[in-house]
Design a protein around this motif. Structure first.
Motif, short mmCIF file in Angstrom:
data_model
loop_
_atom_site.label_atom_id
_atom_site.label_comp_id
_atom_site.label_asym_id
_atom_site.label_seq_id
_atom_site.Cartn_x
_atom_site.Cartn_y
_atom_site.Cartn_z
N MET A 150 -11.01 7.81 9.00
CA MET A 150 -10.74 6.39 9.27
C MET A 150 -10.97 6.04 10.74
SD MET A 150 -7.30 5.63 7.06
CE MET A 150 -7.08 4.01 7.81
N LYS A 152 -1.04 5.47 3.48
CA LYS A 152 -1.95 4.47 4.04
C LYS A 152 -1.26 3.64 5.12
CE LYS A 152 -5.39 3.94 0.45
NZ LYS A 152 -5.87 3.13 -0.68
N GLN A 153 0.04 3.38 4.93
CA GLN A 153 0.78 2.65 5.97
C GLN A 153 0.88 3.47 7.25
OE1 GLN A 153 4.49 0.65 4.74
NE2 GLN A 153 3.94 1.06 2.62
N ARG A 154 1.02 4.80 7.09
CA ARG A 154 1.07 5.66 8.28
C ARG A 154 -0.27 5.65 9.01
NH1 ARG A 154 4.60 9.25 4.86
NH2 ARG A 154 2.73 10.24 4.01
N TYR A 155 -1.37 5.77 8.25
CA TYR A 155 -2.70 5.75 8.88
C TYR A 155 -2.96 4.40 9.53
CZ TYR A 155 -3.64 9.93 5.99
OH TYR A 155 -3.61 11.17 5.41
N GLN A 156 -2.54 3.32 8.87
CA GLN A 156 -2.74 1.99 9.43
C GLN A 156 -1.96 1.82 10.73
OE1 GLN A 156 -5.06 -0.24 8.23
NE2 GLN A 156 -4.64 -1.24 10.20
N PHE A 157 -0.77 2.42 10.76
CA PHE A 157 0.04 2.39 11.99
C PHE A 157 -0.75 2.99 13.15
CE2 PHE A 157 2.96 4.21 15.04
CZ PHE A 157 3.85 3.17 15.26
N LYS A 172 -4.08 3.35 13.29
CA LYS A 172 -5.24 2.48 13.59
C LYS A 172 -4.81 1.30 14.48
CE LYS A 172 -9.01 1.72 11.36
NZ LYS A 172 -10.04 1.28 10.37
N ASP A 173 -3.66 0.73 14.19
CA ASP A 173 -3.16 -0.39 15.00
C ASP A 173 -2.89 0.07 16.44
OD1 ASP A 173 -3.33 -1.92 12.74
OD2 ASP A 173 -1.17 -1.92 12.30
N LEU A 192 -7.36 10.79 8.03
CA LEU A 192 -7.10 9.94 9.20
C LEU A 192 -8.28 9.99 10.17
CD1 LEU A 192 -5.29 8.09 10.89
CD2 LEU A 192 -4.20 10.14 11.83
N PRO A 225 0.83 -1.22 0.00
CA PRO A 225 0.00 0.00 0.00
C PRO A 225 0.86 1.26 0.00
CG PRO A 225 -0.11 -1.15 2.13
CD PRO A 225 0.68 -2.01 1.22
N CYS A 280 -13.42 3.44 14.63
CA CYS A 280 -12.88 2.73 15.80
C CYS A 280 -13.84 2.92 16.96
CB CYS A 280 -11.50 3.30 16.18
SG CYS A 280 -10.27 3.11 14.89
#
Ligand code: SAM
Length: 231
Positions: A36, A5-10, A12-13, A33, A1, A40
């Motif tokens: 997204m 998107k990897q930053r946003y996923q980080f 979210k995790d 962000l 990705p 949650c």
């Protein structure tokens, strides 16, 4: 990705791991962000701040409740607020947050703003967790076409030692611990340059009391609220 998107996923995790109830995104730009994060279920308060009102307003209506949110109200309440202002200024609306994210923000700050940033974010807002991401300049030779900086608006790009010394000094000064990681792995054989995006995760060492969160910090409101949605 793609890297953003990897930053946003980080983030979210991280939200999945720490389950913060109140999250603020500083330099939220077009609020992707925040949008997204509204999915949650642990989050009850979301706030965005940006110095550019027009970029925030572009897609902010994505943050409004949808018909389904009225037809099937969720158990939790969610309030989303967007503020126009600068991370160089303190405003009481930013007190009491559990998590504050600063994704690709600090490299856009003028020297005078960067100087005030630690006192505003770590001293005044003093959330339980702060996440700061910024480009790792050591990765730049691997990016085609990058001569000085990755973006013309960047005021600086730091290597790992520069970012980590700034972060460690900030953490020491405001009584946080900090751990370093990143997203965007270097290609095989080039591992020595580190991640494309470097990330510092700061955890407050002292417990937050309601006094340290609110009443002992009388400050005038300086941000302008540009959006508010209540679910
Ligand atoms: N965080 C978003 C992301 O990761 O996609 C956007 C990052 S964008 C590269 C940097 C954002 O910081 C811009 O929207 C800019 O307007 C904002 N910004 C720059 N200086 C600021 C300041 N002093 N206070 C608040 N926001 C600022």
């Amino acid at each position: 990705p793609p890297l953003y998107k990897q930053r946003y996923q980080f983030i979210k995790d991280l939200v999945g791991k720490y389950k913060p109830k109140k999250v603020a995104d500083l330099g939220c730009a077009d609020c992707t962000l925040l949008w997204m994060l509204k999915f949650c279920s642990c989050i009850e308060v979301l706030a965005g701040l940006d110095i550019c009102a027009s970029v925030m307003k572009e897609k902010m209506h994505r943050l409004s409740p949808l018909p389904v949110d009225y037809l099937q109200p969720a158990e939790r309440c969610l309030t989303v607020t967007l503020h126009h202002g600068s991370v160089a200024h303190k405003d009481p609306c930013m007190l009491g947050f559990d998590l504050v994210t600063c994704i690709e923000l600090i490299e856009h700050l003028e020297e005078s703003e960067l100087k005030k940033f630690p006192e505003v974010v770590f001293g005044f807002m003093a959330p339980g967790i702060v996440v700061i991401s910024t480009p790792n300049s050591e990765f730049n030779p691997l990016l085609p076409g990058v001569t000085l900086f990755r973006h013309p608006d960047h005021k600086f790009e730091w290597n790992r030692v520069q970012f980590q010394s700034w972060a460690l000094e900030t953490a020491r000064c405001y009584d946080y611990s900090v751990e370093f990681t990143g997203v965007g792995h270097p290609p095989t054989g080039m591992e020595n340059v580190g991640f494309c995006t470097q990330i510092g995760v700061f955890i407050r060492k002292y417990p937050q009391t309601s006094e340290s969160a609110q009443s002992e910090k009388p400050t005038e409101a300086v941000y302008k609220t540009v959006f508010k949605a209540v679910y």
